[in-house]
Design a protein around this motif. Structure first.
Motif, mmCIF file in Angstrom:
data_model
loop_
_atom_site.group_PDB
_atom_site.id
_atom_site.type_symbol
_atom_site.label_atom_id
_atom_site.label_comp_id
_atom_site.label_asym_id
_atom_site.label_seq_id
_atom_site.Cartn_x
_atom_site.Cartn_y
_atom_site.Cartn_z
ATOM 1 N N CYS A 1 -2.690 5.530 2.166
ATOM 2 C CA CYS A 1 -1.952 5.916 3.381
ATOM 3 C C CYS A 1 -2.640 5.375 4.633
ATOM 4 C CB CYS A 1 -1.800 7.431 3.449
ATOM 5 S SG CYS A 1 -0.646 8.096 2.237
ATOM 6 N N ALA A 2 -3.972 5.360 4.638
ATOM 7 C CA ALA A 2 -4.696 4.787 5.778
ATOM 8 C C ALA A 2 -4.401 3.296 5.898
ATOM 9 C CB ALA A 2 -6.199 5.027 5.629
ATOM 10 N N MET A 3 -4.317 2.605 4.769
ATOM 11 C CA MET A 3 -3.987 1.171 4.801
ATOM 12 C C MET A 3 -2.564 0.957 5.326
ATOM 13 S SD MET A 3 -6.652 -0.560 3.873
ATOM 14 C CE MET A 3 -6.147 -2.128 3.201
ATOM 15 N N VAL A 4 -1.630 1.808 4.907
ATOM 16 C CA VAL A 4 -0.252 1.715 5.423
ATOM 17 C C VAL A 4 -0.267 1.948 6.928
ATOM 18 C CG1 VAL A 4 2.021 2.819 5.410
ATOM 19 C CG2 VAL A 4 0.850 2.373 3.246
ATOM 20 N N TYR A 5 -0.989 2.952 7.355
ATOM 21 C CA TYR A 5 -1.082 3.276 8.780
ATOM 22 C C TYR A 5 -1.618 2.094 9.588
ATOM 23 C CZ TYR A 5 -3.184 5.358 12.965
ATOM 24 O OH TYR A 5 -3.565 5.627 14.244
ATOM 25 N N MET A 6 -2.698 1.483 9.099
ATOM 26 C CA MET A 6 -3.271 0.346 9.823
ATOM 27 C C MET A 6 -2.326 -0.849 9.817
ATOM 28 S SD MET A 6 -7.370 0.433 9.075
ATOM 29 C CE MET A 6 -7.262 0.461 7.306
ATOM 30 N N ALA A 7 -1.658 -1.095 8.692
ATOM 31 C CA ALA A 7 -0.727 -2.223 8.621
ATOM 32 C C ALA A 7 0.455 -2.020 9.567
ATOM 33 C CB ALA A 7 -0.238 -2.419 7.187
ATOM 34 N N VAL A 8 0.979 -0.814 9.631
ATOM 35 C CA VAL A 8 2.096 -0.526 10.544
ATOM 36 C C VAL A 8 1.636 -0.667 11.991
ATOM 37 C CG1 VAL A 8 3.640 1.308 11.352
ATOM 38 C CG2 VAL A 8 3.390 0.876 8.908
ATOM 39 N N ALA A 9 0.430 -0.185 12.295
ATOM 40 C CA ALA A 9 -0.102 -0.337 13.656
ATOM 41 C C ALA A 9 -0.261 -1.811 14.010
ATOM 42 C CB ALA A 9 -1.441 0.391 13.789
ATOM 43 N N MET A 10 -0.699 -2.628 13.045
ATOM 44 C CA MET A 10 -0.864 -4.060 13.297
ATOM 45 C C MET A 10 0.490 -4.758 13.428
ATOM 46 S SD MET A 10 -3.996 -4.200 13.668
ATOM 47 C CE MET A 10 -4.177 -5.937 13.896
ATOM 48 N N PHE B 1 0.816 -1.210 0.000
ATOM 49 C CA PHE B 1 0.000 0.000 0.000
ATOM 50 C C PHE B 1 0.850 1.260 0.000
ATOM 51 C CE2 PHE B 1 -3.218 -3.092 1.087
ATOM 52 C CZ PHE B 1 -4.181 -2.731 0.157
ATOM 53 N N GLY B 2 2.088 1.159 0.441
ATOM 54 C CA GLY B 2 3.015 2.281 0.282
ATOM 55 C C GLY B 2 3.293 2.532 -1.197
ATOM 56 N N ALA B 3 3.484 1.446 -1.958
ATOM 57 C CA ALA B 3 3.673 1.582 -3.408
ATOM 58 C C ALA B 3 2.408 2.143 -4.065
ATOM 59 C CB ALA B 3 4.041 0.230 -4.022
ATOM 60 N N ALA B 4 1.237 1.693 -3.604
ATOM 61 C CA ALA B 4 -0.024 2.227 -4.138
ATOM 62 C C ALA B 4 -0.162 3.711 -3.806
ATOM 63 C CB ALA B 4 -1.211 1.440 -3.583
ATOM 64 N N ALA B 5 0.300 4.113 -2.626
ATOM 65 C CA ALA B 5 0.248 5.531 -2.248
ATOM 66 C C ALA B 5 1.166 6.362 -3.145
ATOM 67 C CB ALA B 5 0.627 5.708 -0.783
ATOM 68 N N LEU B 6 2.347 5.834 -3.445
ATOM 69 C CA LEU B 6 3.250 6.558 -4.347
ATOM 70 C C LEU B 6 2.647 6.696 -5.740
ATOM 71 C CD1 LEU B 6 6.730 5.117 -3.313
ATOM 72 C CD2 LEU B 6 5.819 7.415 -2.876
ATOM 73 N N ARG B 7 2.008 5.639 -6.216
ATOM 74 C CA ARG B 7 1.359 5.695 -7.531
ATOM 75 C C ARG B 7 0.228 6.715 -7.521
ATOM 76 N NH1 ARG B 7 -2.792 4.026 -10.508
ATOM 77 N NH2 ARG B 7 -2.456 3.284 -12.621
ATOM 78 N N ALA B 8 -0.563 6.737 -6.439
ATOM 79 C CA ALA B 8 -1.659 7.708 -6.328
ATOM 80 C C ALA B 8 -1.111 9.126 -6.236
ATOM 81 C CB ALA B 8 -2.527 7.384 -5.121
ATOM 82 N N LEU B 9 0.006 9.301 -5.540
ATOM 83 C CA LEU B 9 0.632 10.618 -5.438
ATOM 84 C C LEU B 9 1.041 11.110 -6.825
ATOM 85 C CD1 LEU B 9 1.646 12.893 -3.606
ATOM 86 C CD2 LEU B 9 3.803 11.632 -3.396
ATOM 87 N N TRP B 10 1.589 10.220 -7.624
ATOM 88 C CA TRP B 10 1.980 10.566 -8.985
ATOM 89 C C TRP B 10 0.740 10.904 -9.827
ATOM 90 C CZ3 TRP B 10 6.212 11.923 -11.451
ATOM 91 C CH2 TRP B 10 6.229 11.895 -12.836
ATOM 92 N N ALA B 11 -0.339 10.162 -9.641
ATOM 93 C CA ALA B 11 -1.561 10.352 -10.426
ATOM 94 C C ALA B 11 -2.341 11.594 -10.015
ATOM 95 C CB ALA B 11 -2.449 9.117 -10.317
#
Length: 191
Positions: free
Chosen positions: A96-105, A71-81
């Motif tokens: 970014c919310a998915m990255v946040y939840m994954a890191v918290a988990m 999801f970090g890679a997906a966030a970078l792609r979305a940032l570019w888009a």
């Protein structure tokens, strides 16, 4: 207690169904639909996997870090888009919310499936407010609006518009986004 497990399975079903429809949307004739549908399918299936109750699947720490990387890679792609279409700003926030939840988990793997977690309360609250606003905004956009054909008497003649396939139905795409917004709220509440 059976409540959280049942809610988890309902969330899995909702997110998997949404991801499946987004895969169908990738067959659209409209290029913009195809581009956004892939990211939304990834989000739907990723949310479905994250929502599996811990009694069935308790992923190891490295799996959560894998989620964060994807999801970090997906966030970078979305940032570019975002440069070309501001709709991708929502994709950026979602990834970014998915990255946040994954890191918290990953920080507290025993917190999976609503047993309390390691999320930052301020960031969780900000994300909850964002997704609640997005859900309300999406819901309002789904309200029926009189169309040009309806105001002109139905237009039942033979020269009507092109037939839309399931992949091109914008209202169904909005329903999917609304469903994923609601699912994101449910997942953030368990964090």
């Amino acid at each position: 207690m059976h409540g959280p497990a049942q809610a988890g399975w309902l969330l899995v079903a909702l997110c998997a169904a949404t991801g499946s429809y987004c895969l169908l949307r990738m067959r659209s004739r409209v290029e913009a639909q195809r581009r956004t549908a892939g990211g939304e399918a990834l989000m739907g299936f990723g949310m479905a996997l994250m929502a599996v109750p811990a009694a069935v699947l308790a992923p190891p720490r490295w799996a959560w870090l894998g989620y964060a990387a994807v999801f970090g890679a997906a966030a970078l792609r979305a940032l570019w888009a975002v440069r070309g279409n501001r709709h991708h700003l929502h994709h950026l926030v979602g990834a970014c919310a998915m990255v946040y939840m994954a890191v918290a988990m990953a920080a507290t793997p025993t917190a999976h499936a609503g047993h309390g977690g390691g999320g930052a309360p301020a960031l969780t609250g900000a994300l909850l407010l964002y997704f609640a606003g997005y859900v309300l905004w999406s819901g309002v956009r789904l309200l029926p609006v009189p169309t040009l054909a309806a105001t002109e008497g139905g237009g039942g003649g033979g020269g009507g518009g092109a037939v839309m396939g399931w992949a091109d139905r914008t209202e169904l795409a909005m329903v999917c986004r609304l469903s994923m917004g609601i699912a994101m709220i449910a997942m953030l509440l368990t964090l």
